[in-house]
Design a protein around this motif. Sequence first.
Motif, PDB file in Angstrom:
ATOM      1  N   HIS A  25       0.842  -1.199   0.000  1.00 15.57           N
ATOM      2  CA  HIS A  25       0.000   0.000   0.000  1.00 15.57           C
ATOM      3  C   HIS A  25       0.878   1.250   0.000  1.00 15.57           C
ATOM      4  O   HIS A  25       1.611   1.501   0.960  1.00 15.57           O
ATOM      5  N   PRO A  26       0.842   2.088  -1.038  1.00 16.99           N
ATOM      6  CA  PRO A  26       1.661   3.307  -1.076  1.00 16.99           C
ATOM      7  C   PRO A  26       1.333   4.265   0.064  1.00 16.99           C
ATOM      8  O   PRO A  26       0.184   4.372   0.512  1.00 16.99           O
ATOM      9  N   CYS A  27       2.363   4.956   0.525  1.00 18.74           N
ATOM     10  CA  CYS A  27       2.213   5.929   1.604  1.00 18.74           C
ATOM     11  C   CYS A  27       1.505   7.196   1.112  1.00 18.74           C
ATOM     12  O   CYS A  27       1.281   7.374  -0.087  1.00 18.74           O
ATOM     13  N   ALA A  62       1.415  -1.580  -7.454  1.00 23.80           N
ATOM     14  CA  ALA A  62       0.524  -0.668  -6.739  1.00 23.80           C
ATOM     15  C   ALA A  62       0.562   0.712  -7.402  1.00 23.80           C
ATOM     16  O   ALA A  62       1.473   1.030  -8.170  1.00 23.80           O
ATOM     17  N   ALA A  63      -0.430   1.532  -7.106  1.00 24.41           N
ATOM     18  CA  ALA A  63      -0.488   2.868  -7.714  1.00 24.41           C
ATOM     19  C   ALA A  63      -1.366   3.783  -6.876  1.00 24.41           C
ATOM     20  O   ALA A  63      -2.237   3.329  -6.125  1.00 24.41           O
ATOM     21  N   ALA A  96      -0.215   7.166 -10.947  1.00 24.80           N
ATOM     22  CA  ALA A  96       1.205   7.169 -10.591  1.00 24.80           C
ATOM     23  C   ALA A  96       1.588   5.841  -9.944  1.00 24.80           C
ATOM     24  O   ALA A  96       1.031   5.466  -8.911  1.00 24.80           O
ATOM     25  N   PRO A  97       2.531   5.109 -10.533  1.00 25.51           N
ATOM     26  CA  PRO A  97       2.878   3.795  -9.984  1.00 25.51           C
ATOM     27  C   PRO A  97       3.726   3.894  -8.728  1.00 25.51           C
ATOM     28  O   PRO A  97       4.499   4.852  -8.549  1.00 25.51           O
ATOM     29  N   GLY A 112      -8.518   6.177  -3.595  1.00 22.85           N
ATOM     30  CA  GLY A 112      -7.633   6.565  -4.685  1.00 22.85           C
ATOM     31  C   GLY A 112      -6.406   5.705  -4.851  1.00 22.85           C
ATOM     32  O   GLY A 112      -5.612   5.901  -5.780  1.00 22.85           O
ATOM     33  N   VAL A 113      -6.225   4.733  -3.935  1.00 19.49           N
ATOM     34  CA  VAL A 113      -5.049   3.866  -3.968  1.00 19.49           C
ATOM     35  C   VAL A 113      -5.428   2.504  -4.547  1.00 19.49           C
ATOM     36  O   VAL A 113      -6.485   1.949  -4.212  1.00 19.49           O
TER      37      VAL A 113
END
Length: 371
Positions: A134-136, A158-159, A163-164, A272-273
């Motif tokens: 999970h992106p920060c 992930a993105a 944006a990746p 949005g993730v």
Amino acid sequence: MTTLVPLSRPSLGPREQAYVQDALASGWVSGTGPYVERFEAALAERLCRSHVVAVSSGTTALELTLAALGVGPGDEVIVPALTFAAPAAAVLTVGATPVLCDVSPADWTLDPVAAGELITTHTRAVIAVDVLGHPCDYPALARLGLPVIEDAAQAHGAAVGDAPAGSFGLASVFSFHVNKAVTSGEGGCVATDDAELAARVRLLAHHGMTPQRPYVHEVAGRNGRMTNLTAALGLAQVERWEELVAARRRVGERYTAHADGLGFGRRPVRPGVRASCWLHTVATDPGTRERLVRLGRASGVDVRGIWPALPELALYRDRAPRPWPVAAAVSRSCAWLPTSADLTDEEIDRVVHAVLRPAASGDPAPGPAVR
């Protein structure tokens, strides 16, 4: 008990075999060769980065990035309390001090507010780990005014919007360890849009010497290079990126369909993730997590409790200046289920029937629990 369903296994096919055989036939098997360059170029395109430096591991990528930024003795680097130990260990390796910060209940990644409260005159950088794929919250972290290193080791595919993962921060690092969605066996990379930083990382990874001046060592570097053989395997996997990421996502979705009906919780996901599926994670309570692990051991299914929170380890016990309740709760109540791109529906159902269902019903499980 023989392990019948391992925690993870690589998905390797004819392309991987052909590229590695080609590298062997060429005689270019060490830290130079055309597959290294092709691997770096393919990753730069995939990650929307201007520069990629392939290195020997994800941990090496972290160490080189910190060293290239000049982080060293007397400096502090903020690191999440919930992560594999490599980010904190990399900070110690360059002589700096890791400062452990709690994670957010919204997504289990580094809490920007808590991180802001830990900044001192000695703080030089933040390592933001895309925990469990999970992106920060990178816009919030950018407002801290510090260099941010994105550790995307678990976040292949992930993105955030378009944006990746791997495109955030001053630099990002990946691991291509065998348990990752895209693997080179061992290996990693540093990705950045900063040409000067990329050149510094490459210099440090190549014994402190450039190809233009062999045996003239400009700085005290190290051997952090990726081999041509490793890059050959990695390139084949990068070319299968979408396939491999989608296959793990399918595994996660099948697990979720079963786990939801059994009362297990999910990893939270911010709006949005698009999180990736590295190792499918179920959330429960500590007692049920212990039953999951015991049942797995008894049935030949490699189920594991996730890492302990770093402040629970003796090495890092004094590195958390403030409480870390979210990291503690998550680390004690979550478990990984076997996750691989080629995991079959039959294997998933075996995990469900041998482990998830009896654990959810409270059935006793023999033997001691092993984290």
